[in-house]
Design an enzyme around this catalytic site. Sequence first.
Site, PDB file in Angstrom:
ATOM      1  N   GLU A 255      29.756  39.715  47.473  1.00 29.59           N
ATOM      2  CA  GLU A 255      29.937  38.822  46.319  1.00 29.59           C
ATOM      3  C   GLU A 255      31.106  39.399  45.542  1.00 29.59           C
ATOM      4  O   GLU A 255      30.984  40.463  44.942  1.00 29.59           O
ATOM      5  CB  GLU A 255      28.698  38.854  45.407  1.00 29.59           C
ATOM      6  CG  GLU A 255      27.384  38.588  46.095  1.00 29.59           C
ATOM      7  CD  GLU A 255      27.123  37.119  46.295  1.00 29.59           C
ATOM      8  OE1 GLU A 255      27.774  36.316  45.609  1.00 29.59           O
ATOM      9  OE2 GLU A 255      26.287  36.784  47.138  1.00 29.59           O
ATOM     10  N   CYS A 294      30.296  37.215  36.925  1.00 30.52           N
ATOM     11  CA  CYS A 294      30.948  36.793  38.168  1.00 30.52           C
ATOM     12  C   CYS A 294      31.101  35.274  38.199  1.00 30.52           C
ATOM     13  O   CYS A 294      31.972  34.749  38.860  1.00 30.52           O
ATOM     14  CB  CYS A 294      30.134  37.268  39.361  1.00 30.52           C
ATOM     15  SG  CYS A 294      28.401  36.805  39.262  1.00 30.52           S
TER      16      CYS A 294
HETATM   17  P1  NAP Z   1      34.353  47.534  41.844  1.00 24.57           P
HETATM   18  O1  NAP Z   1      35.248  48.465  41.193  1.00 24.57           O
HETATM   19  O2  NAP Z   1      34.782  46.885  43.086  1.00 24.57           O
HETATM   20  O3  NAP Z   1      32.988  48.333  42.063  1.00 24.57           O
HETATM   21  C1  NAP Z   1      31.870  47.705  42.605  1.00 24.57           C
HETATM   22  C2  NAP Z   1      30.927  48.755  43.159  1.00 24.57           C
HETATM   23  O4  NAP Z   1      31.521  49.382  44.283  1.00 24.57           O
HETATM   24  C3  NAP Z   1      30.608  49.874  42.191  1.00 24.57           C
HETATM   25  O5  NAP Z   1      29.255  50.236  42.333  1.00 24.57           O
HETATM   26  C4  NAP Z   1      31.516  50.980  42.646  1.00 24.57           C
HETATM   27  O6  NAP Z   1      31.045  52.252  42.301  1.00 24.57           O
HETATM   28  C5  NAP Z   1      31.454  50.792  44.138  1.00 24.57           C
HETATM   29  N1  NAP Z   1      32.509  51.425  44.879  1.00 24.57           N
HETATM   30  C6  NAP Z   1      33.812  51.538  44.555  1.00 24.57           C
HETATM   31  N2  NAP Z   1      34.469  52.185  45.539  1.00 24.57           N
HETATM   32  C7  NAP Z   1      33.565  52.494  46.487  1.00 24.57           C
HETATM   33  C8  NAP Z   1      33.623  53.184  47.726  1.00 24.57           C
HETATM   34  N3  NAP Z   1      34.752  53.653  48.196  1.00 24.57           N
HETATM   35  N4  NAP Z   1      32.483  53.324  48.437  1.00 24.57           N
HETATM   36  C9  NAP Z   1      31.312  52.834  47.985  1.00 24.57           C
HETATM   37  N5  NAP Z   1      31.212  52.193  46.809  1.00 24.57           N
HETATM   38  C10 NAP Z   1      32.326  52.023  46.074  1.00 24.57           C
HETATM   39  O7  NAP Z   1      33.926  46.340  40.874  1.00 24.57           O
HETATM   40  P2  NAP Z   1      33.472  46.438  39.353  1.00 24.57           P
HETATM   41  O8  NAP Z   1      34.686  46.792  38.590  1.00 24.57           O
HETATM   42  O9  NAP Z   1      32.272  47.273  39.193  1.00 24.57           O
HETATM   43  O10 NAP Z   1      33.036  44.954  39.059  1.00 24.57           O
HETATM   44  C11 NAP Z   1      33.916  43.956  38.631  1.00 24.57           C
HETATM   45  C12 NAP Z   1      34.193  42.991  39.732  1.00 24.57           C
HETATM   46  O11 NAP Z   1      32.980  42.584  40.323  1.00 24.57           O
HETATM   47  C13 NAP Z   1      34.878  41.726  39.313  1.00 24.57           C
HETATM   48  O12 NAP Z   1      35.945  41.496  40.149  1.00 24.57           O
HETATM   49  C14 NAP Z   1      33.819  40.637  39.511  1.00 24.57           C
HETATM   50  O13 NAP Z   1      34.337  39.402  39.884  1.00 24.57           O
HETATM   51  C15 NAP Z   1      32.982  41.183  40.563  1.00 24.57           C
HETATM   52  N6  NAP Z   1      31.616  40.699  40.475  1.00 24.57           N
HETATM   53  C16 NAP Z   1      31.204  39.771  41.359  1.00 24.57           C
HETATM   54  C17 NAP Z   1      29.900  39.302  41.300  1.00 24.57           C
HETATM   55  C18 NAP Z   1      29.401  38.277  42.260  1.00 24.57           C
HETATM   56  O14 NAP Z   1      28.203  38.038  42.305  1.00 24.57           O
HETATM   57  N7  NAP Z   1      30.253  37.693  43.031  1.00 24.57           N
HETATM   58  C19 NAP Z   1      29.035  39.791  40.350  1.00 24.57           C
HETATM   59  C20 NAP Z   1      29.501  40.736  39.451  1.00 24.57           C
HETATM   60  C21 NAP Z   1      30.796  41.188  39.528  1.00 24.57           C
HETATM   61  P3  NAP Z   1      31.638  53.079  41.057  1.00 24.57           P
HETATM   62  O15 NAP Z   1      31.246  52.362  39.840  1.00 24.57           O
HETATM   63  O16 NAP Z   1      30.976  54.395  41.176  1.00 24.57           O
HETATM   64  O17 NAP Z   1      33.114  53.102  41.255  1.00 24.57           O
END
Ligand code: NAP
Length: 693
Positions: A255, A294
Amino acid sequence: MNKLGNFICGKWMEGDGEGQLLTDAVTGAPIATASTKGVDFESVLHYARTVGNPALRKMTFQERGRMLRALALHLMEKKELFYNISYKSGATRIDSWIDIEGGIGNLFSNASLRRKLPDETFSLDGDAIPLGKQNTFMGHHILVPKEGAAIHINAYNFPVWGMLEKIAVNLLAGVPAVVKPATVTSYLTEAVVREIIASNILPKGALQLICGSAGNMLDFVESQDVVTFTGSAHTGAALKSHHRIISESVPFNMEADSLNCMILGETVEPGDAEWDIFIKEVKKEMTVKAGQKCTAVRRIFVPENKMEAVWKALVDTLEKTVIGNPLNEKVRMGSLAGNEQRNDVRNQVQRLLASSEIIFGSLDSVQVMDADAKTGAFMSPILLMNQHPFSNTEPHEIEAFGPVSTLMPYKSADEAIELSKKGKGSLCSSIITNNPVEARNYVLGAASHHGRILILNEACAKESTGHGSPLPLLVHGGPGRAGGGEEMGGLRGIRHYLQRTAIQGSPTMITAVSNVYQQHAKGNIDGIHPFRKYFEELNIGDQILTDKRVITSEDITKFADLSGDHFYAHMINTDFNGTMFEEQVAHGYFIMSAAAGLFVDSYEKNPVLLNYGIDELRFTKPMYAGASLQIRFTCKEKTAQETKEVNPDVPMSRGADIPKGIVKWLVEMLDETNELVGIATILTMVEMKNKIA
Ligand code: NAP
């Protein structure tokens, strides 16, 4: 400094080293540190597979559902504790309600799904498939829990809902979870997990939590695991292409970023109820959770001749948004989750400014109530305008994950559809219109590119859950840019954690495997009418072959008079030339009623409490006067029911405390040539000797 715990392998442990500092989004004050250094991720997944998985897998869907309900009730009692922590993430009471009670609501919803599932550890999927002319060979599909772990890597915006909406589903399916919330708001997820673990409601190994980096966890995923990811498309793409995900064919549900849109229908005019609904909905989507949803609306499409009026109305309403300390009751929009997140949003807005202009709000100044705009991660809502949405790609491709949306014009309904698709796949889209033709054209034209479409008008506005709310019984996810994933959606969701296997064999074998009677399987005829047996005494396949009854013309005429159904085919004097029938034919419902007359046992009280309805009923061959009817009546499926508290004020709750179960019966209606004239599955409530625990 408080250090967050990781709950792994049955114990709370703190990671080594200083860890990542987590701060209060409103005041900037330190809250805790988080570290997963020293966590042995291989052991975490092994523990889930070998301890949590067998414990859950041996529970039935009913037991797992009751477990979820108990968990939901428990967390509901503790909710104020979570609200108090949630304010630190910048969330207002309403934002937190979506996260906390929305998450708990997901547990309740999934718990209720047990009623649609068997009292078994597995379930059948779809219909039986006859595979041989002699009825000795058939096929079916069975769903069994996967033997791995569900690994959830979540985004920062909904630290409670993000975890609960996912674990509700894998736990109901019988699979344990390892949850990795985004680190920045993991202090709230940790608080919830502490309550879950302390409640002892889940079996050992059913839930593990890691607060901090996921380290090398994905190096240890195996083919029976499922990974779900919610976050940015960039991280998602990197994880999805991880060599273990590929080599072990691990299902990966993503997602990601989504440029959701809202459309003001061409037929809506200023002054219409739908006009105000539209303005209100856009504002809500921009400001709730400070736009960090999201599903939030990023693209607003309005008929070009109404651009100015919409712009003015939006500015009027956005101006009234009180921004500031979420603990202050007057505040309607809190802060972003942290300064880093605010910087990300500002950078994305800068990129959007390549082709758009700001028509409301400011990137560097914001007025806040009861807080310090310098220390807290506050920003004002930003409304952008782009006059050329067909030639500019930025508004359709750049997601600013905050209170930011772009207003754009369209010329025709077809253009609105085309523009909605320029986001290359979104989680949800809304059209605000009171015109059914406009709604139908939009839905059918745009659905291929959106995971959910809301049609909003005055008729449903009050009850509507809104553009931005994913619901447990509806699918959440979207094609393309939105990640191509799908989750929730009621029973659809649990299938992600179940293996679907086609099974083939004789009807008697498939009955033995599935514990659901399959037509043409051998029945058990023991001479005792099954209506005389208590729920526990009934066996799948218990069968009777009833006496025969000759259907007469008088019966058919009387049934026509009694029911008032004088359809020409049931009338004796009809000229049957050119009809489907040769002569006066019996009503299908009369055959079904006469069938009941044959299979119902006696006037004496027996363990059958009531007739509950009919699941399927088909009339397969006409029955004319003189034909005889005989019924093969077989116990098909049993589901125990829980007893409820009796409410004397609710008439239907009479008898709610009687221990009982639902029994489905296969009713095969046969004529004198032993051919099927009708088939039905009927349901009865049957008393139990003993209450279920
Ligand atoms: P993100 O930076 O991509 O992080 C998402 C998750 O991935 C976090 O738990 C992060 O952990 C983890 N992560 C990052 N690098 C990783 C790696 N190398 N290995 C394993 N895990 C890793 O996104 P975000 O900034 O938290 O969220 C914002 C984004 O999420 C926006 O773009 C939004 O559109 C999207 N979103 C989508 C939905 C949906 O349902 N489609 C819902 C909510 C949000 P850390 O925090 O420890 O880095």
